[in-house]
Design a protein around this motif. Structure first.
Motif, PDB file in Angstrom:
ATOM      1  N   ALA A 205       0.827  -1.216   0.000  1.00 33.98           N
ATOM      2  CA  ALA A 205       0.000   0.000   0.000  1.00 33.98           C
ATOM      3  C   ALA A 205       0.854   1.255   0.000  1.00 33.98           C
ATOM      4  O   ALA A 205       0.425   2.309  -0.506  1.00 33.98           O
ATOM      5  CB  ALA A 205      -0.929  -0.006   1.215  1.00 33.98           C
ATOM      6  N   ASP A 206       2.074   1.164   0.521  1.00 35.01           N
ATOM      7  CA  ASP A 206       2.949   2.336   0.574  1.00 35.01           C
ATOM      8  C   ASP A 206       3.545   2.671  -0.787  1.00 35.01           C
ATOM      9  O   ASP A 206       4.189   3.709  -0.943  1.00 35.01           O
ATOM     10  CB  ASP A 206       4.067   2.107   1.596  1.00 35.01           C
ATOM     11  N   LEU A 207       3.376   1.786  -1.765  1.00 35.23           N
ATOM     12  CA  LEU A 207       3.823   2.068  -3.132  1.00 35.23           C
ATOM     13  C   LEU A 207       2.699   2.651  -3.988  1.00 35.23           C
ATOM     14  O   LEU A 207       2.946   3.067  -5.122  1.00 35.23           O
ATOM     15  CB  LEU A 207       4.323   0.782  -3.805  1.00 35.23           C
ATOM     16  N   MET A 208       1.513   2.679  -3.446  1.00 37.83           N
ATOM     17  CA  MET A 208       0.346   3.033  -4.266  1.00 37.83           C
ATOM     18  C   MET A 208      -0.344   4.271  -3.698  1.00 37.83           C
ATOM     19  O   MET A 208      -1.511   4.241  -3.306  1.00 37.83           O
ATOM     20  CB  MET A 208      -0.614   1.842  -4.336  1.00 37.83           C
ATOM     21  N   LYS A 209       0.405   5.368  -3.680  1.00 43.07           N
ATOM     22  CA  LYS A 209      -0.107   6.598  -3.095  1.00 43.07           C
ATOM     23  C   LYS A 209      -0.143   7.724  -4.113  1.00 43.07           C
ATOM     24  O   LYS A 209       0.579   7.708  -5.119  1.00 43.07           O
ATOM     25  CB  LYS A 209       0.751   7.003  -1.898  1.00 43.07           C
ATOM     26  N   THR A 210      -0.978   8.700  -3.824  1.00 41.78           N
ATOM     27  CA  THR A 210      -1.026   9.932  -4.612  1.00 41.78           C
ATOM     28  C   THR A 210      -0.669  11.096  -3.707  1.00 41.78           C
ATOM     29  O   THR A 210      -0.854  11.034  -2.487  1.00 41.78           O
ATOM     30  CB  THR A 210      -2.422  10.153  -5.215  1.00 41.78           C
ATOM     31  N   ASP A 211      -0.134  12.133  -4.304  1.00 44.16           N
ATOM     32  CA  ASP A 211       0.249  13.310  -3.537  1.00 44.16           C
ATOM     33  C   ASP A 211      -1.009  14.023  -3.027  1.00 44.16           C
ATOM     34  O   ASP A 211      -1.926  14.318  -3.794  1.00 44.16           O
ATOM     35  CB  ASP A 211       1.069  14.261  -4.413  1.00 44.16           C
ATOM     36  N   ALA A 212      -1.041  14.285  -1.727  1.00 42.59           N
ATOM     37  CA  ALA A 212      -2.234  14.882  -1.118  1.00 42.59           C
ATOM     38  C   ALA A 212      -2.508  16.284  -1.629  1.00 42.59           C
ATOM     39  O   ALA A 212      -3.659  16.731  -1.667  1.00 42.59           O
ATOM     40  CB  ALA A 212      -2.074  14.904   0.403  1.00 42.59           C
TER      41      ALA A 212
END
Length: 519
Positions: A205-212
């Motif tokens: 999950a830590d590889l699948m993020k978008t910039d807030a």
């Protein structure tokens, strides 16, 4: 939201259908023909679309995605590519490092990697591989956690020590083969395995993020400048991450756009000398991971390095120039050209050899899922910096990463190493207790035997005494009887003697019968 991702221009805009990105792709071409630029452009466009990206930085020139392009972009390039609204841009980047030096540490447990990948990583033969499978099987059955290399080493020793017992179920376990695996672990430790294997392990999950703030997809960059010096470790790390994506993510089918796109740079090292069982698993992962919403792009110099079973699943193709001088190289170019859908009369093999830096032959999957005709395309210039990033920027990215608090410090919880040590101590204590009980029982038995012996001796002495007493009693009885008889004779004698005494002076005459006669 746009359903396509533009990355260049040929006869028309070269674009990728976001819905077809889970059909994977390939970026190929000789060194210096522009693969890295294409990789950066695709990563930028994906990030702009809010799609997270994972890629590895082998030469140290991809971290610059975090820095806007400060150089002058050729107007001719912008014109040739029809690149409208070009604007230098810095992208949200997360830096990772297996060595834990130039990015957030990447870790994985031994159990998560499993015996198949570990076999390749250690360079084991079939016999040694079978033993490694036994090690994992025994560990799973007995609830022993394999987290780091100390656990694996302890487990190997455990299997060797219990080889006789385990052989009844698993067959022969040669001590020589166990020793060979242990020696291979030493080499892997020196290559960085000691740092890579452990906890906390990477959460997908830590590889699948978008910039807030911007909504852009985060570009995850694995620092592989050192890691690539050990090609087998490099390819195994990337493949294990890809496998973890497949095992972790739920089935979602075909989405309007992928959850993530994974770029496997220098992909030829993944397939080089790979055993059949591993090839089958790679093919399976590539085929099935599309249903998890993940797109995979293989980046390599020669597309023929990709096995046919895998290449057949790569629907989006970007082929940079290939140089051919020998018959073998010319044949390779012809083979590559035949993998594209060509228009009548198009000499694609010749085009591939004539491509300039930044140009590529492109064929992507259309909206209906069919491949487009091959087109000679000029790739967009990247909006991020070309070259290496400013070292201070890199340091700032590392120090300000929100994930550092989570992954910086390794955790050493109780696992197979400690569990086996505890079992060994418990067994030793049990053996000591059993030995003590055995000694006590032996001493008690000895004491009992001595007591029995003493009792027997006492009984013997008593019997002897009784016999002696009986003999003495019998003797005494005989003596008493003898005294009584003599007394009667004495009385008779005395009477006779008395008579004789009284007849003193007379002549004693006895008859024939010995009777006394008168005078």
């Amino acid at each position: 939201m746009s359903q396509t991702l533009a990355f260049g221009y040929g006869k028309a805009i070269a674009e990728l259908q976001l819905k077809r990105l889970n059909r994977h792709g390939i970026i190929a071409g000789a060194t210096g023909t522009g693969k890295t630029v294409t990789l950066k452009v695709l990563a930028e466009q994906l990030s702009d679309a809010g799609i997270p990206v994972f890629l590895s930085d082998i030469k140290g020139d991809l971290t610059s995605l975090a820095q806007p392009n400060t150089g002058e972009v050729s107007p001719d390039r912008l014109t040739a590519t029809h690149y409208e609204n070009y604007e230098p841009t810095a992208y949200p980047v997360e830096l990772w490092d297996v060595m834990g030096e130039s990015g957030v540490p990447v870790r994985m447990t031994i159990s998560e990697m499993g015996p198949v990948l570990l076999t390749r990583l250690l360079g084991l033969n079939e016999t040694q591989e079978s033993i490694l499978n036994i090690v994992f099987s025994v560990a799973d059955e007995r609830g022993l956690l394999l987290i780091d290399m100390m656990d694996l080493r302890a487990m190997l020793n455990y299997v060797a020590e219990h080889a006789t017992e385990l052989s009844q179920y698993y067959g022969n376990i040669p001590a020589r083969s166990v020793g060979a695996i242990l020696r291979s672990l030493v080499v892997l430790e020196q290559q960085g395995g000691k740092v890579f294997f452990g906890e906390p392990s990477l959460e997908i999950a830590d590889l699948m993020k978008t910039d807030a703030t911007t909504g852009k997809g985060v570009i995850n960059i694995l620092n592989a400048t050192q890691l690539f010096n050990q090609p087998t470790l490099y390819s195994t790390v990337l493949l294990s991450l890809l496998s973890e994506l497949y095992e972790t993510l739920p089935e979602v089918g075909d989405l309007d756009q992928p959850k993530m796109v994974f770029f496997f740079d220098e992909a030829h090292v993944l397939f080089k000398d790979a055993p059949k069982v591993l090839m089958e698993k790679i093919e399976l992962i590539v085929r099935l991971i599309r249903s998890k919403g993940v797109g995979v792009f293989f980046v390599t110099q020669n597309p023929t390095d990709i096995p046919d079973t895998v290449a057949a699943q790569l629907g989006n193709r970007i082929q940079h120039g290939l140089r051919a001088f020998t018959p073998k190289e010319l044949k390779t170019v012809d083979t590559v050209a035949q993998t594209f859908r060509q228009e009548d009369g198009q000499d694609l093999a010749k085009v591939i050899q004539e491509l300039q830096v930044g140009e590529a032959v492109v064929s992507t999957l259309g909206a209906d899922g069919t491949p487009t005709y091959a087109d000679r395309v000029m790739i967009y210039p990247p909006k991020s910096l070309l070259g290496t990033a400013d070292p201070s920027l890199v340091l700032n990215l590392i120090n300000n990463s929100a994930l550092m608090d989570k992954y910086a410090e390794a955790i050493d919880r109780e696992s197979a190493h400690e569990q086996i040590a505890a079992m060994t101590q418990e067994k030793e204590a049990q053996l000591m207790a059993e030995a003590k009980r055995a000694e006590e029982e032996k001493a008690a038995q000895a004491a009992q035997k001595e007591a029995e012996k003493a009792a027997k001796q006492a009984e013997k002495e008593a019997e002897k005494a009784r016999a002696q007493a009986e003999r003495e009693a019998a003797k005494a009885s005989r003596q008493t009887s003898s005294r009584r008889s003599d007394s009667a004779m004495d009385r008779l004698t005395k009477n006779i003697m008395g008579s004789v005494g009284r007849e003193v002076g007379r002549t004693i005459t006895r008859g024939i019968l010995g009777m006394l006669k008168g005078k």
